[in-house]
Design an enzyme around this catalytic site. Sequence first.
Site, PDB file in Angstrom:
ATOM      1  N   ARG A 120      42.354   5.617  -1.681  1.00 32.10           N
ATOM      2  CA  ARG A 120      41.237   5.807  -0.760  1.00 32.10           C
ATOM      3  C   ARG A 120      41.516   7.063   0.050  1.00 32.10           C
ATOM      4  O   ARG A 120      42.607   7.226   0.592  1.00 32.10           O
ATOM      5  CB  ARG A 120      41.116   4.599   0.177  1.00 32.10           C
ATOM      6  CG  ARG A 120      40.211   4.866   1.379  1.00 32.10           C
ATOM      7  CD  ARG A 120      39.046   3.937   1.418  1.00 32.10           C
ATOM      8  NE  ARG A 120      38.140   4.264   2.505  1.00 32.10           N
ATOM      9  CZ  ARG A 120      36.932   4.794   2.351  1.00 32.10           C
ATOM     10  NH1 ARG A 120      36.479   5.076   1.146  1.00 32.10           N
ATOM     11  NH2 ARG A 120      36.169   5.046   3.377  1.00 32.10           N
ATOM     12  N   ILE A 121      40.542   7.958   0.098  1.00 25.67           N
ATOM     13  CA  ILE A 121      40.637   9.098   1.015  1.00 25.67           C
ATOM     14  C   ILE A 121      39.753   8.738   2.200  1.00 25.67           C
ATOM     15  O   ILE A 121      38.534   8.656   2.072  1.00 25.67           O
ATOM     16  CB  ILE A 121      40.156  10.405   0.355  1.00 25.67           C
ATOM     17  CG1 ILE A 121      40.982  10.689  -0.901  1.00 25.67           C
ATOM     18  CG2 ILE A 121      40.254  11.565   1.326  1.00 25.67           C
ATOM     19  CD1 ILE A 121      40.522  11.931  -1.659  1.00 25.67           C
ATOM     20  N   HIS A 122      40.386   8.487   3.326  1.00 24.29           N
ATOM     21  CA  HIS A 122      39.691   7.920   4.486  1.00 24.29           C
ATOM     22  C   HIS A 122      39.660   8.950   5.606  1.00 24.29           C
ATOM     23  O   HIS A 122      40.662   9.607   5.870  1.00 24.29           O
ATOM     24  CB  HIS A 122      40.454   6.669   4.930  1.00 24.29           C
ATOM     25  CG  HIS A 122      39.781   5.869   5.985  1.00 24.29           C
ATOM     26  ND1 HIS A 122      38.881   4.862   5.697  1.00 24.29           N
ATOM     27  CD2 HIS A 122      39.870   5.924   7.333  1.00 24.29           C
ATOM     28  CE1 HIS A 122      38.449   4.332   6.832  1.00 24.29           C
ATOM     29  NE2 HIS A 122      39.036   4.955   7.842  1.00 24.29           N
ATOM     30  N   CYS A 136      29.366   1.746  12.603  1.00 22.70           N
ATOM     31  CA  CYS A 136      29.765   2.152  11.249  1.00 22.70           C
ATOM     32  C   CYS A 136      30.747   1.122  10.708  1.00 22.70           C
ATOM     33  O   CYS A 136      31.195   0.242  11.439  1.00 22.70           O
ATOM     34  CB  CYS A 136      30.419   3.535  11.285  1.00 22.70           C
ATOM     35  SG  CYS A 136      31.933   3.539  12.270  1.00 22.70           S
ATOM     36  N   GLN A 141      36.249  -0.784   6.194  1.00 24.27           N
ATOM     37  CA  GLN A 141      36.604  -0.134   4.927  1.00 24.27           C
ATOM     38  C   GLN A 141      38.109   0.103   4.839  1.00 24.27           C
ATOM     39  O   GLN A 141      38.722  -0.059   3.788  1.00 24.27           O
ATOM     40  CB  GLN A 141      35.886   1.214   4.814  1.00 24.27           C
ATOM     41  CG  GLN A 141      34.397   1.095   4.532  1.00 24.27           C
ATOM     42  CD  GLN A 141      33.794   2.463   4.314  1.00 24.27           C
ATOM     43  OE1 GLN A 141      34.195   3.446   4.941  1.00 24.27           O
ATOM     44  NE2 GLN A 141      32.816   2.546   3.436  1.00 24.27           N
ATOM     45  N   GLU A 174      37.731  13.484  12.186  1.00 23.83           N
ATOM     46  CA  GLU A 174      36.888  12.640  13.029  1.00 23.83           C
ATOM     47  C   GLU A 174      35.423  13.095  12.964  1.00 23.83           C
ATOM     48  O   GLU A 174      35.138  14.298  12.945  1.00 23.83           O
ATOM     49  CB  GLU A 174      37.426  12.728  14.463  1.00 23.83           C
ATOM     50  CG  GLU A 174      36.641  12.003  15.501  1.00 23.83           C
ATOM     51  CD  GLU A 174      36.560  10.502  15.290  1.00 23.83           C
ATOM     52  OE1 GLU A 174      35.428  10.033  15.096  1.00 23.83           O
ATOM     53  OE2 GLU A 174      37.598   9.813  15.307  1.00 23.83           O
ATOM     54  N   GLY A 175      34.541  12.127  12.904  1.00 22.16           N
ATOM     55  CA  GLY A 175      33.104  12.436  12.952  1.00 22.16           C
ATOM     56  C   GLY A 175      32.644  13.332  11.816  1.00 22.16           C
ATOM     57  O   GLY A 175      31.873  14.256  12.033  1.00 22.16           O
ATOM     58  N   THR A 196      21.763   9.633  11.575  1.00 23.03           N
ATOM     59  CA  THR A 196      23.075  10.300  11.657  1.00 23.03           C
ATOM     60  C   THR A 196      23.025  11.734  11.128  1.00 23.03           C
ATOM     61  O   THR A 196      23.722  12.608  11.629  1.00 23.03           O
ATOM     62  CB  THR A 196      24.149   9.496  10.892  1.00 23.03           C
ATOM     63  OG1 THR A 196      23.655   9.171   9.601  1.00 23.03           O
ATOM     64  CG2 THR A 196      24.509   8.219  11.610  1.00 23.03           C
ATOM     65  N   ASP A 208      27.750  17.305   6.861  1.00 19.87           N
ATOM     66  CA  ASP A 208      29.110  16.826   6.618  1.00 19.87           C
ATOM     67  C   ASP A 208      30.028  18.046   6.593  1.00 19.87           C
ATOM     68  O   ASP A 208      29.920  18.887   5.708  1.00 19.87           O
ATOM     69  CB  ASP A 208      29.164  16.065   5.277  1.00 19.87           C
ATOM     70  CG  ASP A 208      30.469  15.311   5.091  1.00 19.87           C
ATOM     71  OD1 ASP A 208      31.476  15.665   5.753  1.00 19.87           O
ATOM     72  OD2 ASP A 208      30.489  14.364   4.290  1.00 19.87           O
ATOM     73  N   ARG A 210      33.297  18.102   6.255  1.00 17.75           N
ATOM     74  CA  ARG A 210      34.634  17.800   5.748  1.00 17.75           C
ATOM     75  C   ARG A 210      35.000  18.590   4.493  1.00 17.75           C
ATOM     76  O   ARG A 210      34.151  18.975   3.711  1.00 17.75           O
ATOM     77  CB  ARG A 210      34.754  16.302   5.434  1.00 17.75           C
ATOM     78  CG  ARG A 210      34.826  15.454   6.656  1.00 17.75           C
ATOM     79  CD  ARG A 210      34.811  13.999   6.311  1.00 17.75           C
ATOM     80  NE  ARG A 210      33.565  13.595   5.666  1.00 17.75           N
ATOM     81  CZ  ARG A 210      33.338  12.386   5.195  1.00 17.75           C
ATOM     82  NH1 ARG A 210      34.267  11.471   5.265  1.00 17.75           N
ATOM     83  NH2 ARG A 210      32.176  12.089   4.653  1.00 17.75           N
TER      84      ARG A 210
HETATM   85  N1  LIG Z   1      28.957  12.901  12.702  1.00 20.88           N
HETATM   86  C1  LIG Z   1      29.041  11.584  12.591  1.00 20.88           C
HETATM   87  N2  LIG Z   1      30.143  11.094  11.993  1.00 20.88           N
HETATM   88  C2  LIG Z   1      30.226   9.753  11.867  1.00 20.88           C
HETATM   89  C3  LIG Z   1      29.241   8.877  12.339  1.00 20.88           C
HETATM   90  N3  LIG Z   1      29.639   7.617  12.062  1.00 20.88           N
HETATM   91  C4  LIG Z   1      30.824   7.717  11.443  1.00 20.88           C
HETATM   92  N4  LIG Z   1      31.201   8.999  11.314  1.00 20.88           N
HETATM   93  C5  LIG Z   1      32.359   9.592  10.644  1.00 20.88           C
HETATM   94  O1  LIG Z   1      32.110   9.467   9.276  1.00 20.88           O
HETATM   95  C6  LIG Z   1      33.356   9.486   8.572  1.00 20.88           C
HETATM   96  C7  LIG Z   1      33.349   8.330   7.587  1.00 20.88           C
HETATM   97  O2  LIG Z   1      34.346   8.558   6.685  1.00 20.88           O
HETATM   98  P1  LIG Z   1      34.608   7.808   5.326  1.00 20.88           P
HETATM   99  O3  LIG Z   1      34.225   6.376   5.452  1.00 20.88           O
HETATM  100  O4  LIG Z   1      35.993   8.157   4.894  1.00 20.88           O
HETATM  101  O5  LIG Z   1      33.680   8.570   4.311  1.00 20.88           O
HETATM  102  P2  LIG Z   1      32.288   8.374   3.692  1.00 20.88           P
HETATM  103  O6  LIG Z   1      31.700   9.717   3.515  1.00 20.88           O
HETATM  104  O7  LIG Z   1      31.498   7.383   4.479  1.00 20.88           O
HETATM  105  O8  LIG Z   1      32.550   7.821   2.228  1.00 20.88           O
HETATM  106  P3  LIG Z   1      33.064   6.424   1.680  1.00 20.88           P
HETATM  107  O9  LIG Z   1      33.347   5.516   2.838  1.00 20.88           O
HETATM  108  O10 LIG Z   1      34.291   6.789   0.915  1.00 20.88           O
HETATM  109  O11 LIG Z   1      32.002   5.928   0.793  1.00 20.88           O
HETATM  110  C8  LIG Z   1      34.440   9.410   9.631  1.00 20.88           C
HETATM  111  O12 LIG Z   1      34.967  10.710   9.863  1.00 20.88           O
HETATM  112  C9  LIG Z   1      33.688   8.936  10.870  1.00 20.88           C
HETATM  113  O13 LIG Z   1      34.299   9.360  12.078  1.00 20.88           O
HETATM  114  C10 LIG Z   1      28.091   9.434  12.957  1.00 20.88           C
HETATM  115  O14 LIG Z   1      27.175   8.740  13.373  1.00 20.88           O
HETATM  116  N5  LIG Z   1      28.040  10.780  13.056  1.00 20.88           N
HETATM  117 ZN   LIG Z   2      33.174   5.089  11.632  1.00 12.84          ZN
END
Ligand SMILES: Nc1nc2c(ncn2[C@@H]2O[C@H](COP(=O)(O)OP(=O)(O)OP(=O)(O)O)[C@@H](O)[C@H]2O)c(=O)[nH]1
Ligand SMILES: [Zn+2]
Length: 297
Positions: A120-122, A136, A141, A174-175, A196, A208, A210
């Site tokens: 998992r890449i988190h 979220c 996860q 983050e975010g 979002t 995004d 990232r």
């Molecule tokens: N900008 C923003 N970032 C958010 C929000 N909610 C969550 N995040 C960020 O979204 C990212 C979620 O990361 P992941 O769960 O690894 O990635 P993902 O793109 O959702 O993909 P998978 O979970 O692997 O399907 C984290 O960096 C959170 O901090 C939001 O409302 N706005």
């Molecule tokens: Zn989150």
Amino acid sequence: MTANNTDLPIVQCIARARIPTTQGPDIFLHLYANNRDNKEHLAIVFGEDIRSRSLFKRRPGETQNDRMIRGAYVGKLHPGRTIADTDGKLGLTLHFDDKTGELLYESKTTWDPENATLVRIHSECYTGENAWSARCDCGEQFDRAGKLIACEHEKETGIKGGNGHGVIVYLRQEGRGIGLGEKLKAYNLQDLGADTVQANVMLNHPVDARDFSIGKAIIMDLGISNVRLLTNNPDKIAQVEYEPRIRCVERVPMVPIHWTNENEGIKSKEIEGYLRTKIERMGHLLQEPIKLHTTTE
Ligand SMILES: Nc1nc2c(ncn2[C@@H]2O[C@H](COP(=O)(O)OP(=O)(O)OP(=O)(O)O)[C@@H](O)[C@H]2O)c(=O)[nH]1
Ligand SMILES: [Zn+2]
């Protein structure tokens, strides 16, 4: 966001340590430096034999004690142990290239790079992981990834687990890369009616921001070539696969726990919107049409 194919960051594992966990298995926490940003990215490694090549590489002038202190040892530490490269109790010895100091792969001591490994890449989410946020499902996860890597089969979904082998790469993004301060502003815009994606755009950020190339470099450093990637995000798969050095042999879906068990997992109006936006606007590979393909009020 698609990464540039040629310039993979250089990563260096600074230290690893065994962490006994409240959940059962010992895990090995790896802390990484890199030449792309100044953040301390992490790898949470399940399985003592998954070895960071940069950590285990012999360094000029270092002692066996130095190696044990930074975590470059085989087997298990115990009081009085003096040799990092051999665990006499378990009968394990590591070997190295005389010229380069690189760890030599041997099946008895080191995870086979060709094994299809659950990964998992988190991305960091302070609110979801530490502040009980129901906006979220990041915390959920994260927990699920650990459980799935530890188990043989996940009962609820029938998904084959990692049986104690796998990696959660924990990226300090983050975010979605905009940082916590900007994410909090995005939350206020969401409370004012934006989704979002819109909230990021209104703050002049990419949808995004990232880059998963550090994650890819860490997976490669851990000697893993074939991954079973735990994700719903097609961009993560594309970025991991952009060169044949890592192959995504399977995508393992991250299904929200609430979808498979009504009485568990996160349930909130905010999370429905969060997941709907991921599916409808970010192309995430999740389907729950009845609940999510509706309009919000
Ligand atoms: N900008 C923003 N970032 C958010 C929000 N909610 C969550 N995040 C960020 O979204 C990212 C979620 O990361 P992941 O769960 O690894 O990635 P993902 O793109 O959702 O993909 P998978 O979970 O692997 O399907 C984290 O960096 C959170 O901090 C939001 O409302 N706005
Ligand atoms: Zn989150």
